[in-house]
Design a protein around this motif. Structure first.
Motif, PDB file in Angstrom:
ATOM      1  N   LYS A  36       0.857  -1.208   0.000  1.00  0.00           N
ATOM      2  CA  LYS A  36       0.000   0.000   0.000  1.00  0.00           C
ATOM      3  C   LYS A  36       0.884   1.246   0.000  1.00  0.00           C
ATOM      4  O   LYS A  36       1.908   1.274   0.694  1.00  0.00           O
ATOM      5  CB  LYS A  36      -0.907   0.003   1.222  1.00  0.00           C
ATOM      6  N   ILE A  79      -6.201  -6.705   1.900  1.00  0.00           N
ATOM      7  CA  ILE A  79      -6.084  -6.745   3.361  1.00  0.00           C
ATOM      8  C   ILE A  79      -6.719  -5.527   4.032  1.00  0.00           C
ATOM      9  O   ILE A  79      -6.577  -5.359   5.238  1.00  0.00           O
ATOM     10  CB  ILE A  79      -4.602  -6.884   3.802  1.00  0.00           C
ATOM     11  N   MET A 161      -7.301 -13.610  10.336  1.00  0.00           N
ATOM     12  CA  MET A 161      -6.347 -12.498  10.234  1.00  0.00           C
ATOM     13  C   MET A 161      -6.529 -11.598  11.440  1.00  0.00           C
ATOM     14  O   MET A 161      -7.660 -11.392  11.898  1.00  0.00           O
ATOM     15  CB  MET A 161      -6.600 -11.722   8.941  1.00  0.00           C
ATOM     16  N   ARG A 219       2.594 -10.227   7.370  1.00  0.00           N
ATOM     17  CA  ARG A 219       2.320  -9.126   6.439  1.00  0.00           C
ATOM     18  C   ARG A 219       3.273  -7.970   6.752  1.00  0.00           C
ATOM     19  O   ARG A 219       3.117  -7.297   7.760  1.00  0.00           O
ATOM     20  CB  ARG A 219       0.867  -8.663   6.581  1.00  0.00           C
ATOM     21  N   THR A 222       6.672  -1.824   6.014  1.00  0.00           N
ATOM     22  CA  THR A 222       7.758  -0.893   6.334  1.00  0.00           C
ATOM     23  C   THR A 222       9.139  -1.539   6.242  1.00  0.00           C
ATOM     24  O   THR A 222      10.066  -0.948   5.683  1.00  0.00           O
ATOM     25  CB  THR A 222       7.546  -0.352   7.764  1.00  0.00           C
TER      26      THR A 222
HETATM   27  C1  PLP Z   1       0.026  -1.627   6.565  1.00  0.00           C
HETATM   28  C2  PLP Z   1      -0.365  -2.992   6.971  1.00  0.00           C
HETATM   29  C3  PLP Z   1       0.594  -3.971   7.258  1.00  0.00           C
HETATM   30  C4  PLP Z   1       2.089  -3.726   7.218  1.00  0.00           C
HETATM   31  O1  PLP Z   1       2.481  -2.954   8.297  1.00  0.00           O
HETATM   32  P1  PLP Z   1       4.024  -2.568   8.520  1.00  0.00           P
HETATM   33  O2  PLP Z   1       4.068  -2.117   9.929  1.00  0.00           O
HETATM   34  O3  PLP Z   1       4.346  -1.498   7.538  1.00  0.00           O
HETATM   35  O4  PLP Z   1       4.835  -3.803   8.294  1.00  0.00           O
HETATM   36  C5  PLP Z   1       0.139  -5.242   7.585  1.00  0.00           C
HETATM   37  N1  PLP Z   1      -1.177  -5.540   7.626  1.00  0.00           N
HETATM   38  C6  PLP Z   1      -2.123  -4.615   7.374  1.00  0.00           C
HETATM   39  C7  PLP Z   1      -3.556  -5.005   7.442  1.00  0.00           C
HETATM   40  C8  PLP Z   1      -1.753  -3.320   7.042  1.00  0.00           C
HETATM   41  O5  PLP Z   1      -2.705  -2.409   6.801  1.00  0.00           O
END
Ligand code: PLP
Length: 230
Positions: A36, A79, A161, A219, A222
């Protein structure tokens, strides 16, 4: 080596180490690159390093990038929050949806899934912290929702999830993830015919705790692509 390649190596090493610590096989854990707000070019660079699974939160943004990447063989995971008027495009353009938390959305996804694409893989998002403002189904409503979703013909109910509230202590993070794992085990007993093999949990800051508790999809945004611009 560019930054994304370097970061992917580091995240993979963390996953390997966490799996080893938990006496699990690394092959049980899939890394979902959360793209994203990232450009199609960044996704292409990650793909060049062997990354195939990408997670997107915003439908319009995802569709624009998918159009630019049709030459790549990618697996797309939705997601983000789902508005019921967006289900058709999600059903048509994704392989997985992790954020189903009500039966109305699940029914629409099943009805709108193009048969040629095969069943759509579904995780139910669980509201781990019982925060009224957060998305996700409450634990007490989970079994009823799962039973309904498991009956829908064009969906495959794969698991749960979670996006827990931020905790800094690894032991506290792990305790929350273990509750999610326990909920999946209860569902496996209640719905033995459903292919419930997935725990989508753990992000950049807490993937070790999630893997210790049994995560099968982590997931990560960053720590692969760098800090997001607000
Ligand atoms: C943005 C997001 C992530 C990733 O988060 P980071 O802290 O950047 O690794 C994972 N899952 C969902 C649902 C997100 O919105």
């Amino acid at each position: 080596m560019h930054k994304i390649a370097d970061n992917l190596k580091k995240v993979s090493a963390r996953i390997e180490q966490a799996a080893h610590t938990a006496a699990r096989e690394t092959t049980e854990i899939c890394l979902l690159a959360v793209s994203k707000t990232r450009s199609a070019g960044a996704i292409r660079r990650a793909c060049d390093c062997g990354q195939r699974q990408f997670g997107e939160n915003y439908l319009q943004e995802a569709l624009e990038k998918q159009t630019l990447l049709t030459d790549l063989d990618l697996e797309w995971h939705f997601i983000g929050p789902i508005q019921s008027n967006k289900t058709r495009a999600i059903a048509e353009n994704f392989d997985w949806v992790h954020s189903v938390d009500r039966v109305k959305v699940a029914r629409r996804l099943s009805e709108q899934r193009p048969p040629a694409r095969g069943p759509l893989n579904i995780c139910l998002q669980i509201n781990t912290d019982a925060e009224a403002t957060k998305a996700g189904v409450d634990y007490r409503d989970l079994e009823a929702l799962a039973a309904q979703v498991s009956e829908l013909p064009a969906l495959r109910l794969r698991g749960l999830m979670a996006i827990p509230a931020r905790r800094t202590e690894p032991a506290q993070q792990q305790a929350v993830f273990e509750q999610v794992a326990a909920a999946l085990e209860r569902l496996q007993k209640r719905l033995p015919q459903a292919p419930l093999d997935t725990l989508s949990m753990g992000m950049s800051a807490d993937l070790e705790a999630a893997i210790a508790a049994g995560a099968t999809i982590v997931r990560v945004g960053t720590d692969i692509f760098g800090p997001r611009n607000p």
